[in-house]
Motif scaffolding. Structure first.
Motif, PDB file in Angstrom:
ATOM      1  N   LEU A  56       0.726  -1.199   0.133  1.00  0.00           N
ATOM      2  CA  LEU A  56      -0.143   0.050  -0.169  1.00  0.00           C
ATOM      3  C   LEU A  56       0.838   1.283   0.334  1.00  0.00           C
ATOM      4  CD1 LEU A  56      -2.706  -1.097   2.596  1.00  0.00           C
ATOM      5  CD2 LEU A  56      -2.881  -1.138   0.139  1.00  0.00           C
ATOM      6  N   GLY A  57       1.790   1.157   0.717  1.00  0.00           N
ATOM      7  CA  GLY A  57       2.725   2.345   0.615  1.00  0.00           C
ATOM      8  C   GLY A  57       3.409   2.571  -0.799  1.00  0.00           C
TER       9      GLY A  57
ATOM     10  N   GLU B 167      -4.611  -1.128 -13.348  1.00  0.00           N
ATOM     11  CA  GLU B 167      -3.791  -0.448 -12.383  1.00  0.00           C
ATOM     12  C   GLU B 167      -4.560  -0.541 -11.074  1.00  0.00           C
ATOM     13  OE1 GLU B 167      -0.374   2.097 -14.481  1.00  0.00           O
ATOM     14  OE2 GLU B 167      -2.420   3.026 -13.928  1.00  0.00           O
ATOM     15  N   TYR B 168      -3.733  -0.818  -9.949  1.00  0.00           N
ATOM     16  CA  TYR B 168      -4.345  -0.728  -8.718  1.00  0.00           C
ATOM     17  C   TYR B 168      -4.172   0.893  -8.351  1.00  0.00           C
ATOM     18  CZ  TYR B 168      -4.412  -5.671  -8.157  1.00  0.00           C
ATOM     19  OH  TYR B 168      -4.508  -7.109  -8.448  1.00  0.00           O
ATOM     20  N   GLU B 169      -5.342   1.354  -7.827  1.00  0.00           N
ATOM     21  CA  GLU B 169      -5.344   2.931  -7.189  1.00  0.00           C
ATOM     22  C   GLU B 169      -6.116   2.816  -6.118  1.00  0.00           C
ATOM     23  OE1 GLU B 169      -5.726   7.330  -9.393  1.00  0.00           O
ATOM     24  OE2 GLU B 169      -6.535   5.476 -10.236  1.00  0.00           O
TER      25      GLU B 169
ATOM     26  N   ALA C  62      -0.512   1.710  -9.922  1.00  0.00           N
ATOM     27  CA  ALA C  62       0.582   0.668 -10.555  1.00  0.00           C
ATOM     28  C   ALA C  62      -0.004  -0.701 -10.632  1.00  0.00           C
ATOM     29  CB  ALA C  62       1.458   0.446  -9.389  1.00  0.00           C
ATOM     30  N   ASN C  63       0.597  -1.291 -11.695  1.00  0.00           N
ATOM     31  CA  ASN C  63      -0.284  -2.665 -12.060  1.00  0.00           C
ATOM     32  C   ASN C  63       0.481  -3.725 -11.094  1.00  0.00           C
ATOM     33  OD1 ASN C  63       2.261  -3.221 -13.161  1.00  0.00           O
ATOM     34  ND2 ASN C  63       1.735  -2.597 -15.263  1.00  0.00           N
ATOM     35  N   ALA C  64      -0.004  -4.776 -11.266  1.00  0.00           N
ATOM     36  CA  ALA C  64       0.414  -6.155 -10.362  1.00  0.00           C
ATOM     37  C   ALA C  64       2.159  -6.026 -10.426  1.00  0.00           C
ATOM     38  CB  ALA C  64      -0.145  -7.118 -10.650  1.00  0.00           C
ATOM     39  N   SER C  65       2.593  -6.157 -11.727  1.00  0.00           N
ATOM     40  CA  SER C  65       4.037  -6.400 -12.013  1.00  0.00           C
ATOM     41  C   SER C  65       4.867  -5.248 -11.433  1.00  0.00           C
ATOM     42  CB  SER C  65       4.437  -6.512 -13.602  1.00  0.00           C
ATOM     43  OG  SER C  65       3.539  -7.644 -14.056  1.00  0.00           O
ATOM     44  N   GLU C  66       4.370  -4.014 -11.456  1.00  0.00           N
ATOM     45  CA  GLU C  66       5.271  -2.992 -11.047  1.00  0.00           C
ATOM     46  C   GLU C  66       5.212  -3.035  -9.303  1.00  0.00           C
ATOM     47  OE1 GLU C  66       4.135   0.288 -14.533  1.00  0.00           O
ATOM     48  OE2 GLU C  66       2.831   0.181 -12.808  1.00  0.00           O
TER      49      GLU C  66
END
Length: 336
Positions: A2-3, A44-46, A10-14
């Motif tokens: 989360l940090g 992406e996760y946001e 960011a996507n899962a790979s990043e």
């Protein structure tokens, strides 16, 4: 993980590279946060507004507990009740097994061993367990974290609809709020709350508010309150004002706007949320997408009232008096 998202989507790979874990581990760990609406996932996760508030709660608890200590308490729903039970009534592990609401002997043994390693629980030669000062500190900090998280979860429907503005609300301002979420079965819940606030206000009180949507229901039900000489400062956005001017109920607001103590103005940009407050209590609501029912809060929290009043003051400075085209001669009638 989360940090890492504090830096942006960011996507899962990043995220996997940033945290030195696998993409599948990222997906597994992000899933409950997506389900709780703390994160969105569209490639992406946001963070959502609620998610950022949750992360604030998490950062607050890490001022007292390490991430390892938080993990030790959150690994099982039984850990905190066991710690509470020891705090309330010291006793042997065999005693804990017989207390209501506590889990199996094996689960208790595992938890107590963990607590002992961390110095949270003292065990006498007799086998009696008692809570150490460090354990009490950990218990209180974790309880506060859970309470704050529950507050964010309860208000998530409102925060999601509020969007970016939710990022400016302190979590503490939401602790005593009552959530409201309209539905097809209760489509007037916010209007009912607004009416209740205005009808029960102190005789000397005035109301201040923002109206970002046109509501015939609220207009009709507000008419008798306007007739009582209610003092108010209401702000509409341009679209709401235009719908009002062409509404069959425009006479209600036009008549009210000519009364002393009533000031209704128009802000020419869309307003992100609406509220009504008498400076002591507040009803606040947000609409989100056109396909969603509104959601909101009712509260007497001073921080929330001040937050809304400050935003109202900023919008008010750029607003102009509401005007109506007269029925005869095209003259304009402005609110006082």
């Amino acid at each position: 993980m989360l940090g890492a998202l504090q830096e942006g989507p960011a996507n899962a790979s990043e995220l996997a590279r940033a945290c030195s874990i696998s993409p599948s581990t990222v997906a597994t760990n992000c899933k409950p946060f997506v389900e709780a609406e703390f994160l969105t996932h569209d490639g992406e996760y946001e963070f959502t507004g609620a998610g950022l508030l949750f992360f604030d709660c998490f950062e607050d608890v890490t001022e007292t507990l390490t991430t390892s200590e938080i993990a030790a308490l959150s690994v099982s729903e039984h850990r905190l009740p066991i710690l509470r039970s020891i705090a309330e009534t010291p006793g042997r592990k065999s005693d804990l097994h017989h207390r209501d609401g506590l889990p199996s002997r094996t689960t208790i043994e595992t938890a107590v061993t963990e607590f002992g390693v961390r110095g949270w629980v003292n065990e006498e030669v007799s086998g009696e367990l008692s809570l150490a000062d460090t354990g009490r500190t950990a218990m209180v900090a974790y309880e506060e974290f859970l309470d704050a998280t529950e507050t964010v979860l309860a208000t998530t429907p409102f925060l999601r609809r509020l969007g970016e503005r939710s990022l400016t609300i302190p979590v503490a301002a939401l602790t005593d709020a009552t959530p409201i979420e309209e539905s097809q079965y209760d489509a007037d819940a916010l209007a009912d709350a607004v009416l209740q606030l205005t009808e029960t206000r102190a005789d000397s009180a005035s109301v201040v508010g923002i109206v970002p949507v046109y509501s015939p229901v609220l207009l009709q039900r507000f008419a008798p309150i306007f007739e009582t000489g209610l003092e108010c400062r209401y702000l509409l956005d341009a679209e709401t004002a235009q719908r009002l001017r062409t509404s069959t109920y425009r006479h209600i607001v036009r008549t009210a706007s000519q009364r002393p103590g009533v000031d209704i103005r128009v802000h020419h940009e869309p307003l992100p949320f609406g509220f009504t407050t008498d400076a002591e209590r507040i009803v606040i609501g947000a609409h989100g997408s056109p396909t969603e029912y509104p959601a909101g809060l009712v509260s007497a929290n001073r921080m929330l009232v001040n937050w809304a009043m400050d935003l109202h003051a900023c919008y008010w400075e750029k607003a102009e008096p509401l005007s109506f085209e007269a029925d005869d001669g095209g003259h304009r009638v402005e609110s006082k």
